[in-house]
Design an enzyme around this catalytic site. Structure first.
Site, PDB file in Angstrom:
ATOM      1  N   ALA A  20      37.744  36.236  93.182  1.00 23.82           N
ATOM      2  CA  ALA A  20      39.140  35.893  92.889  1.00 23.82           C
ATOM      3  C   ALA A  20      39.332  35.948  91.369  1.00 23.82           C
ATOM      4  O   ALA A  20      39.815  35.000  90.742  1.00 23.82           O
ATOM      5  CB  ALA A  20      39.522  34.523  93.457  1.00 23.82           C
ATOM      6  N   GLY A  24      40.264  35.030  82.746  1.00 22.16           N
ATOM      7  CA  GLY A  24      39.199  34.124  82.285  1.00 22.16           C
ATOM      8  C   GLY A  24      37.833  34.711  82.591  1.00 22.16           C
ATOM      9  O   GLY A  24      36.944  34.758  81.721  1.00 22.16           O
ATOM     10  N   HIS A  25      37.653  35.185  83.826  1.00 20.01           N
ATOM     11  CA  HIS A  25      36.382  35.810  84.193  1.00 20.01           C
ATOM     12  C   HIS A  25      36.153  37.074  83.357  1.00 20.01           C
ATOM     13  O   HIS A  25      35.043  37.317  82.882  1.00 20.01           O
ATOM     14  CB  HIS A  25      36.390  36.217  85.666  1.00 20.01           C
ATOM     15  CG  HIS A  25      36.545  35.084  86.633  1.00 20.01           C
ATOM     16  ND1 HIS A  25      37.679  34.882  87.363  1.00 20.01           N
ATOM     17  CD2 HIS A  25      35.683  34.102  86.993  1.00 20.01           C
ATOM     18  CE1 HIS A  25      37.525  33.823  88.152  1.00 20.01           C
ATOM     19  NE2 HIS A  25      36.330  33.320  87.938  1.00 20.01           N
TER      20      HIS A  25
HETATM   21  P1  AMP Z   1      34.292  30.558  89.262  1.00 15.29           P
HETATM   22  O1  AMP Z   1      34.524  31.928  89.820  1.00 15.29           O
HETATM   23  O2  AMP Z   1      35.480  29.668  89.339  1.00 15.29           O
HETATM   24  O3  AMP Z   1      33.025  29.934  89.761  1.00 15.29           O
HETATM   25  O4  AMP Z   1      34.068  30.769  87.719  1.00 15.29           O
HETATM   26  C1  AMP Z   1      33.098  31.649  87.236  1.00 15.29           C
HETATM   27  C2  AMP Z   1      32.967  31.461  85.752  1.00 15.29           C
HETATM   28  O5  AMP Z   1      34.217  31.730  85.135  1.00 15.29           O
HETATM   29  C3  AMP Z   1      32.581  30.021  85.374  1.00 15.29           C
HETATM   30  O6  AMP Z   1      31.624  30.080  84.327  1.00 15.29           O
HETATM   31  C4  AMP Z   1      33.893  29.447  84.916  1.00 15.29           C
HETATM   32  O7  AMP Z   1      33.741  28.402  83.970  1.00 15.29           O
HETATM   33  C5  AMP Z   1      34.529  30.659  84.277  1.00 15.29           C
HETATM   34  N1  AMP Z   1      35.988  30.504  84.165  1.00 15.29           N
HETATM   35  C6  AMP Z   1      36.850  30.167  85.158  1.00 15.29           C
HETATM   36  N2  AMP Z   1      38.107  30.072  84.668  1.00 15.29           N
HETATM   37  C7  AMP Z   1      38.025  30.339  83.342  1.00 15.29           C
HETATM   38  C8  AMP Z   1      38.975  30.388  82.284  1.00 15.29           C
HETATM   39  N3  AMP Z   1      40.275  30.132  82.479  1.00 15.29           N
HETATM   40  N4  AMP Z   1      38.541  30.708  81.049  1.00 15.29           N
HETATM   41  C9  AMP Z   1      37.221  30.963  80.821  1.00 15.29           C
HETATM   42  N5  AMP Z   1      36.279  30.939  81.770  1.00 15.29           N
HETATM   43  C10 AMP Z   1      36.671  30.629  83.022  1.00 15.29           C
END
Ligand code: AMP
Length: 270
Positions: A20, A24-25
């Site tokens: 998803a 940010g990712h």
């Molecule tokens: P997730 O897919 O939510 O597990 O996130 C994967 C990585 O993306 C984790 O290291 C999160 O901290 C990072 N992440 C999620 N949202 C953001 C964002 N808005 N800005 C920077 N990194 C993000």
């Protein structure tokens, strides 16, 4: 999985995600590309069942692999690793939860609000580190406690993996990007801005108590529940006893059934 290790002679830079994907990712992928001279950039996409507290949250988690792959196109990623649950947790492999560092169990923040969450995070991150054998890995500051948990775990395990932090990427209006934001309705989306506003309002406060009071004042009127709004030691995430060292303001609130997180340096950096 064998192929990843074969491809990976020099050690890759790993960006673990649950898919998803959003900007940010992608910012973490760009960071990975910057720090990787010759090695591979590997993005993992795996919705890890062991880090979800509620089955309904796991089921509701957005999944769209085709869209994710399109977004990753052109970012400089070399390998997108999308294992199945059986590949990540084969019964014969007996994938254990490693010993949890103090920052995963003591602060009473995400550890208290989502019991078992960091056990699942440490389990999946350890497994990804074993399988992908990265020389470094990039995690977002968005999940600040998770970042500190992974850093502490890597230290405890004596792994030679550099953990690189990527700053929080925000929407134009300041909302921290999150895969969960898509579950907010229009009114919830507006109310969600109060997390960022609470952090901003606390930035100029003279002490921790005042900062926490101001954050609660901003949030209480606008969100359905405040799980925490606090200033902590930035590394241990324990309450601040003396105002020395790096500190972090962290908020977590429920808006329209969505659990939202945000954080920032405290006091405001001038
Ligand atoms: P997730 O897919 O939510 O597990 O996130 C994967 C990585 O993306 C984790 O290291 C999160 O901290 C990072 N992440 C999620 N949202 C953001 C964002 N808005 N800005 C920077 N990194 C993000």
């Amino acid at each position: 999985m064998r192929e990843i290790q074969e491809l990976n002679a020099e050690g890759c830079v790993l960006v673990p995600t649950m898919g998803a994907l959003h900007e940010g990712h992608l910012s973490l992928v760009h960071r990975a590309r910057e720090v990787s001279d010759t090695g591979l950039v590997v993005v993992s996409i795996f919705v890890n069942p062991t880090q979800f507290n509620a089955r309904s949250d796991l089921d509701a988690y957005p999944r769209d692999l085709e869209r994710d792959l399109n977004l990753l196109d052109g970012t400089g990623v070399d390998v997108v690793f999308c294992p199945s649950v059986d590949e990540m947790y084969p019964p014969a492999a007996d994938v254990r939860v490693p010993p949890l560092p103090a920052v995963a169990v003591m602060p009473a923040l995400e550890d208290a609000g989502r019991p078992g969450h960091f056990a699942g995070v440490c389990q999946v991150v350890s497994r990804l580190f074993d399988v992908c054998a990265p020389s470094s890995a990039v995690f977002g500051e968005k999940d600040w406690q998770q970042l500190q948990v992974v850093r502490a775990m890597v230290r405890t395990q004596g792994r030679a993996i550099e953990i690189i932090a990527g700053p929080i990427v925000r929407e134009q209006d300041g909302l921290a990007m999150s895969s969960r934001n898509s579950r907010l309705d229009v009114r919830g989306r507006e109310r969600a801005l109060s997390l960022r506003r609470a952090l901003e309002a606390s930035g100029g406060c003279a002490n921790v108590e005042q900062a926490e009071r101001v954050m609660h004042e901003v949030l209480d009127a606008r969100v359905d529940a405040v799980h925490y709004a606090t200033v902590r030691d930035a590394v241990t995430l324990m309450p601040v006893e003396e105002m020395v060292g790096e500190m972090r303001a962290l908020v977590c609130a429920e808006v329209g059934g969505v659990r939202l997180l945000d954080n920032g340096p405290w006091p405001r950096q001038s």
